[in-house]
Enzyme design. Structure first.
Site, PDB file in Angstrom:
ATOM      1  N   GLY A  13      -1.595   6.390  -9.581  1.00 40.32           N
ATOM      2  CA  GLY A  13      -1.680   6.282  -7.881  1.00 40.32           C
ATOM      3  C   GLY A  13      -0.797   5.427  -7.414  1.00 40.32           C
ATOM      4  N   HIS A 170      -5.823  -8.966  -1.127  1.00 39.65           N
ATOM      5  CA  HIS A 170      -4.572  -9.400  -1.575  1.00 39.65           C
ATOM      6  C   HIS A 170      -4.082 -10.565  -0.777  1.00 39.65           C
ATOM      7  CE1 HIS A 170      -2.846  -6.633   1.431  1.00 39.65           C
ATOM      8  NE2 HIS A 170      -1.642  -7.329   1.337  1.00 39.65           N
ATOM      9  N   HIS A 232      -8.815  -9.163   5.488  1.00 38.43           N
ATOM     10  CA  HIS A 232      -7.711 -10.159   5.659  1.00 38.43           C
ATOM     11  C   HIS A 232      -7.763 -11.178   6.834  1.00 38.43           C
ATOM     12  CE1 HIS A 232      -6.099  -7.314   2.682  1.00 38.43           C
ATOM     13  NE2 HIS A 232      -5.542  -6.511   3.693  1.00 38.43           N
TER      14      HIS A 232
HETATM   15  C1  BG6 Z   1      -3.797  -3.510   3.335  1.00 39.68           C
HETATM   16  C2  BG6 Z   1      -4.206  -2.498   4.258  1.00 39.68           C
HETATM   17  O1  BG6 Z   1      -5.152  -4.076   2.905  1.00 39.68           O
HETATM   18  O2  BG6 Z   1      -3.041  -4.448   3.902  1.00 39.68           O
HETATM   19  C3  BG6 Z   1      -3.022  -1.976   4.877  1.00 39.68           C
HETATM   20  O3  BG6 Z   1      -5.153  -1.564   3.820  1.00 39.68           O
HETATM   21  C4  BG6 Z   1      -1.929  -2.749   5.425  1.00 39.68           C
HETATM   22  O4  BG6 Z   1      -3.191  -0.582   5.875  1.00 39.68           O
HETATM   23  C5  BG6 Z   1      -1.855  -3.771   4.374  1.00 39.68           C
HETATM   24  O5  BG6 Z   1      -0.839  -2.094   5.676  1.00 39.68           O
HETATM   25  C6  BG6 Z   1      -0.852  -4.853   5.090  1.00 39.68           C
HETATM   26  O6  BG6 Z   1      -0.625  -6.010   3.985  1.00 39.68           O
HETATM   27  P1  BG6 Z   1       0.641  -6.748   3.857  1.00 39.68           P
HETATM   28  O7  BG6 Z   1       0.573  -7.428   2.756  1.00 39.68           O
HETATM   29  O8  BG6 Z   1       1.920  -5.810   3.975  1.00 39.68           O
HETATM   30  O9  BG6 Z   1       0.881  -7.526   5.079  1.00 39.68           O
END
Ligand code: BG6
Length: 454
Positions: A13, A170, A232
């Site tokens: 994936g 993350h 987030h």
């Molecule tokens: C993810 C979302 O958790 O975070 C995505 O599912 C988003 O839709 C992404 O694009 C953004 O993460 P980053 O690290 O690119 O700011």
């Protein structure tokens, strides 16, 4: 015999190719992780390890270091919904492990597969409930509302102990998010003014330029509020608003974050839901989808420290730039109020991505003979000083799991309270307005709040 075995479910994936394999390859190459390690990549398709890595290299949007990965990856074909297929896997892993081998099981699969895969993992005895050397890792969506999130958690607790569970957000692996507590608690100048008598507003912004990048199936049932705010943005908010924790141990920090989430409210009239032009033409999106790709809201943290301070949360796709930033705006000084000069308020920028760092906006006199004033920014750019050494969020997070550190992972009660908040907002969801670009939304926010959002 290996000291570390990482088994990835869903190894063909997007998450595996874009994030997990690049992060693991870097950790291994830079010797940040034991060299006695092995990645067992599980997939349904008939590959051997070489053809698997070749396929991943061709399809990944990230650069894959196949040379390094060849040394640590072993592909294993399996139908993960089929219990009888697990026997061979259990045997394979057994051959490589000793008494103290650290084992990680990464569920890089859709949440609809969690129940059957967890059951199979348990029944095949791949993982024993309560064995803390064996950890289960997965990431959002942790459900689509409070009810479904509870169901997922309860299901998982049938097969794993909470101590074995690592829920990834993350953002918590990003350098500057980890730095928030240091900036707040290790700098006297901020410690003294971190309250509603000095802070005028907090803006938490995550703008993206990309659209949904082929993730229609997930995104259309989610939308910006659930996709970004539930996870987030609320994590960032709770770190900005929390009290000093009893200690910096994972549970003490989380206990303080929880108190913030318990005291959250929002202004119904502030809600803006919007959808980018072209969203309905994206592959696999229904022509009458009302899913928002942008959301704005004004929230409040009703604690003595922050009562009355607006927290503006904004996130969206297809906007003017990729930027995640927290802006703490301070009140004007009493002198400043008396002068009729083009001065700004002081602002602290906590820059999360793409360039992480800290900025402080100050007022200053323009050097020279005249008495002109100007607003300047003192800037500390972390990435600029750490060329080549910056680690990706997933490198940090994977390393933390191997070391049994739980601080950067979300605890169930954080998820529970954030879903509770999102469910309340959902009751007031309106049909999205359309936007071509950010310029279409800015005036609407300004009219509503008299705030320039950035
Ligand atoms: C993810 C979302 O958790 O975070 C995505 O599912 C988003 O839709 C992404 O694009 C953004 O993460 P980053 O690290 O690119 O700011």
């Amino acid at each position: 015999m290996k000291d570390l075995i990482i088994t990835i479910f869903g190894a063909t994936g997007d998450l595996t190719s874009r994030k997990l394999l690049p992060a693991l390859a870097k950790l291994y190459k830079r010797k940040k992780i034991t060299d006695q390690m092995m990645i067992v990549a599980l997939g349904r398709r008939d590959y051997d390890t070489n053809s698997y890595l070749e396929y991943m290299k061709e399809t990944s949007s990230a650069k894959l270091d196949v040379k390094t990965l060849e040394k640590i990856v072993e592909y294993h074909q399996i139908e993960i919904t089929n219990l009888s297929d697990y026997k061979e896997l259990v045997e394979k892993i057994k051959c490589h492990k000793h008494e103290n081998t650290r084992e990680l099981f990464y569920l890089a699969i859709g949440p609809e597969l969690f129940p059957i895969v967890s059951k199979n993992i348990n029944e095949s005895k791949l993982v024993t409930i309560g064995n803390i050397n064996q950890s289960i890792i997965f990431e959002k969506p942790f459900g689509h509302d409070l009810e479904s999130a509870k169901n997922i958690s309860e299901m998982l607790w049938n097969y794993f102990d909470e101590k074995q569970i690592y829920r990834i957000d993350h953002y918590l692996g990003k350098e500057m998010i980890q730095n928030i507590m240091m900036v707040r608690f290790a700098n006297r100048i901020f410690e003294e003014i971190w309250h509603n008598r000095s802070i005028k507003s907090v803006k938490i912004i995550a703008k993206e330029t990309d659209g949904i990048l082929g993730r229609a199936g997930y995104y259309d049932t989610s939308g910006a509020l659930k996709d970004m705010v539930q996870s987030h943005l609320l994590q960032m908010l709770s770190m900005i608003a929390m009290e000093v924790p009893l200690s910096y141990h994972s549970d003490d920090v989380k206990d303080e974050k929880i108190k913030v989430l318990k005291h959250l409210s929002f202004d119904r009239d502030s809600l803006i839901f919007a959808q980018y032009d072209g969203y309905l033409e994206e592959k696999n999106i229904s022509k009458d989808s009302k899913t928002e790709t942008f959301v704005f809201l004004k929230a409040f943290v009703n604690t003595p420290r922050f009562k009355g301070v607006p927290f503006y949360l904004m996130t969206g796709k297809k906007l003017d730039q990729k930027e995640s930033i927290i802006i703490i705006e301070f009140e004007e000084t009493s002198e400043q109020r008396k002068w009729n000069l083009p001065l700004s308020t002081n602002k602290l920028y906590i820059k999360i991505a793409p360039l992480d760092g800290v900025g402080l906006v100050l007022n200053s006199k323009v050097p020279g003979l005249r008495d002109d004033v100007e607003t300047v920014e003192l800037e500390y750019c972390i990435a600029c000083h750490a060329v080549g050494n910056m680690s990706e969020a997933y490198e940090k997070l994977l390393l933390e799991v191997t070391e049994h550190h739980k601080s950067l992972f979300t605890r169930w009660d954080e998820i529970e309270l954030s879903w509770h908040f999102i469910d309340q907002i959902k009751k007031y969801q309106k049909d999205p307005i359309q936007y071509k670009d950010y310029e279409d939304i800015k005036p609407i926010i300004f009219e509503m709040t008299k705030e320039e959002m950035k």
